[in-house]
Write a protein that holds these residues in place. Sequence first.
Motif, mmCIF file in Angstrom:
data_model
loop_
_atom_site.group_PDB
_atom_site.id
_atom_site.type_symbol
_atom_site.label_atom_id
_atom_site.label_comp_id
_atom_site.label_asym_id
_atom_site.label_seq_id
_atom_site.Cartn_x
_atom_site.Cartn_y
_atom_site.Cartn_z
ATOM 1 N N PRO A 200 0.813 -1.222 0.000
ATOM 2 C CA PRO A 200 0.000 0.000 0.000
ATOM 3 C C PRO A 200 0.843 1.267 0.000
ATOM 4 C CG PRO A 200 -0.946 -1.611 1.480
ATOM 5 C CD PRO A 200 0.390 -2.159 1.051
ATOM 6 N N ALA A 201 2.008 1.213 0.645
ATOM 7 C CA ALA A 201 2.858 2.405 0.718
ATOM 8 C C ALA A 201 3.453 2.772 -0.637
ATOM 9 C CB ALA A 201 3.982 2.177 1.732
ATOM 10 N N SER A 202 3.653 1.781 -1.509
ATOM 11 C CA SER A 202 4.306 2.042 -2.797
ATOM 12 C C SER A 202 3.361 1.902 -3.980
ATOM 13 C CB SER A 202 5.486 1.081 -2.982
ATOM 14 O OG SER A 202 5.027 -0.255 -3.147
ATOM 15 N N GLN A 203 2.067 1.650 -3.730
ATOM 16 C CA GLN A 203 1.161 1.307 -4.821
ATOM 17 C C GLN A 203 1.073 2.400 -5.896
ATOM 18 O OE1 GLN A 203 -2.473 0.430 -2.649
ATOM 19 N NE2 GLN A 203 -2.898 2.562 -2.185
ATOM 20 N N ARG A 204 0.962 3.644 -5.476
ATOM 21 C CA ARG A 204 0.878 4.727 -6.465
ATOM 22 C C ARG A 204 2.189 4.877 -7.238
ATOM 23 N NH1 ARG A 204 -1.399 9.324 -8.417
ATOM 24 N NH2 ARG A 204 0.136 10.917 -8.979
ATOM 25 N N ASP A 205 3.305 4.833 -6.520
ATOM 26 C CA ASP A 205 4.605 4.994 -7.167
ATOM 27 C C ASP A 205 4.824 3.924 -8.235
ATOM 28 O OD1 ASP A 205 5.158 7.156 -5.567
ATOM 29 O OD2 ASP A 205 6.368 6.030 -4.120
ATOM 30 N N GLN A 206 4.416 2.690 -7.957
ATOM 31 C CA GLN A 206 4.632 1.621 -8.921
ATOM 32 C C GLN A 206 3.734 1.757 -10.144
ATOM 33 O OE1 GLN A 206 5.258 -1.753 -5.648
ATOM 34 N NE2 GLN A 206 6.051 -2.336 -7.628
ATOM 35 N N LEU A 207 2.536 2.280 -9.945
ATOM 36 C CA LEU A 207 1.668 2.553 -11.087
ATOM 37 C C LEU A 207 2.259 3.662 -11.963
ATOM 38 C CD1 LEU A 207 -1.848 2.416 -9.410
ATOM 39 C CD2 LEU A 207 -1.148 1.051 -11.385
ATOM 40 N N VAL A 208 2.649 4.764 -11.342
ATOM 41 C CA VAL A 208 3.175 5.906 -12.088
ATOM 42 C C VAL A 208 4.478 5.544 -12.794
ATOM 43 C CG1 VAL A 208 4.097 8.247 -11.858
ATOM 44 C CG2 VAL A 208 2.035 7.600 -10.610
ATOM 45 N N ALA A 209 5.304 4.743 -12.145
ATOM 46 C CA ALA A 209 6.580 4.349 -12.733
ATOM 47 C C ALA A 209 6.417 3.338 -13.863
ATOM 48 C CB ALA A 209 7.494 3.775 -11.654
ATOM 49 N N GLY A 210 5.232 2.750 -13.982
ATOM 50 C CA GLY A 210 5.023 1.753 -15.025
ATOM 51 C C GLY A 210 5.492 0.363 -14.660
ATOM 52 N N SER A 211 5.755 0.137 -13.366
ATOM 53 C CA SER A 211 6.170 -1.200 -12.931
ATOM 54 C C SER A 211 5.049 -2.214 -13.115
ATOM 55 C CB SER A 211 6.603 -1.167 -11.463
ATOM 56 O OG SER A 211 7.652 -0.255 -11.258
ATOM 57 N N VAL B 221 -2.938 4.193 -14.620
ATOM 58 C CA VAL B 221 -2.629 5.542 -15.098
ATOM 59 C C VAL B 221 -3.549 5.858 -16.267
ATOM 60 C CG1 VAL B 221 -0.861 7.025 -16.122
ATOM 61 C CG2 VAL B 221 -0.238 5.410 -14.313
ATOM 62 N N ALA B 222 -4.246 6.989 -16.191
ATOM 63 C CA ALA B 222 -5.271 7.325 -17.180
ATOM 64 C C ALA B 222 -4.737 7.329 -18.610
ATOM 65 C CB ALA B 222 -5.883 8.685 -16.843
ATOM 66 N N GLN B 223 -3.539 7.859 -18.810
ATOM 67 C CA GLN B 223 -2.984 7.948 -20.155
ATOM 68 C C GLN B 223 -2.427 6.621 -20.654
ATOM 69 O OE1 GLN B 223 -0.227 11.312 -20.268
ATOM 70 N NE2 GLN B 223 -1.876 12.602 -21.055
#
Length: 218
Positions: free
Chosen positions: A58-69, A193-195
């Motif tokens: 949960p702490a890294s969920q957004r970062d991994q989405l944005v990074a494309g992981s 990620v929307a895009q």
Amino acid sequence: MARRDRSPRSRDAPVPPDTPPAELFRLGAVPGATPGKWISLWRERMPRTRLELVEISPASQRDQLVAGSVDAALVRLPIDKTDLHAIPLYDEVPVVVFSSDSALSVAEELTPEDLAGEVLIVPEDDVLRLTVPGTLEPRFVAPTDTKAAVELAAAGVGILIVPMSLARLHHRKDVTYRTLAGGPTSSIALAWVAQRTTPEVEAFVGIVRGRSTRSSRS
């Protein structure tokens, strides 16, 4: 003579219908999320695209989405939705985890008042951020994760409050749990990620929303 348009193509431009499916779809999932039934449907409907399940925190969920992981993820709300799409899927009730020989086990359901005087263990990866009046703070360092917190609860040194799926994930013979009446729920959502709304993301959205293979997008 007409001028040729040399502008770069938008990242979220429509994908041509003849574009072959991606070879890999990476689905992130926080601990406790249960995507099994959706993965089975994916394998039936998308046999040319391998689904890889990636555990995220949960702490890294957004970062991994944005990074494309990961291409999409089953996340715990709340999450910063800037540039993201997120579809709420289901809510989990909170439960109190404690040693199987605790007197708390005589109740079928617990209330916050029942926990007065109990040592409340809060691990570093806690997702509920719950304060229970009347509970005591531990005299030991907070455990780093929920698994370690369950081990402490099994030893009888305190109680732990988590979403039910995490209690089931870390189940042991020497611990049990009861639902906490009136406690905060924890919501699981599908986010991406929307895009980067690829055909594969759209296919997975259709699966979790219960669309049939003949259903149109809505």
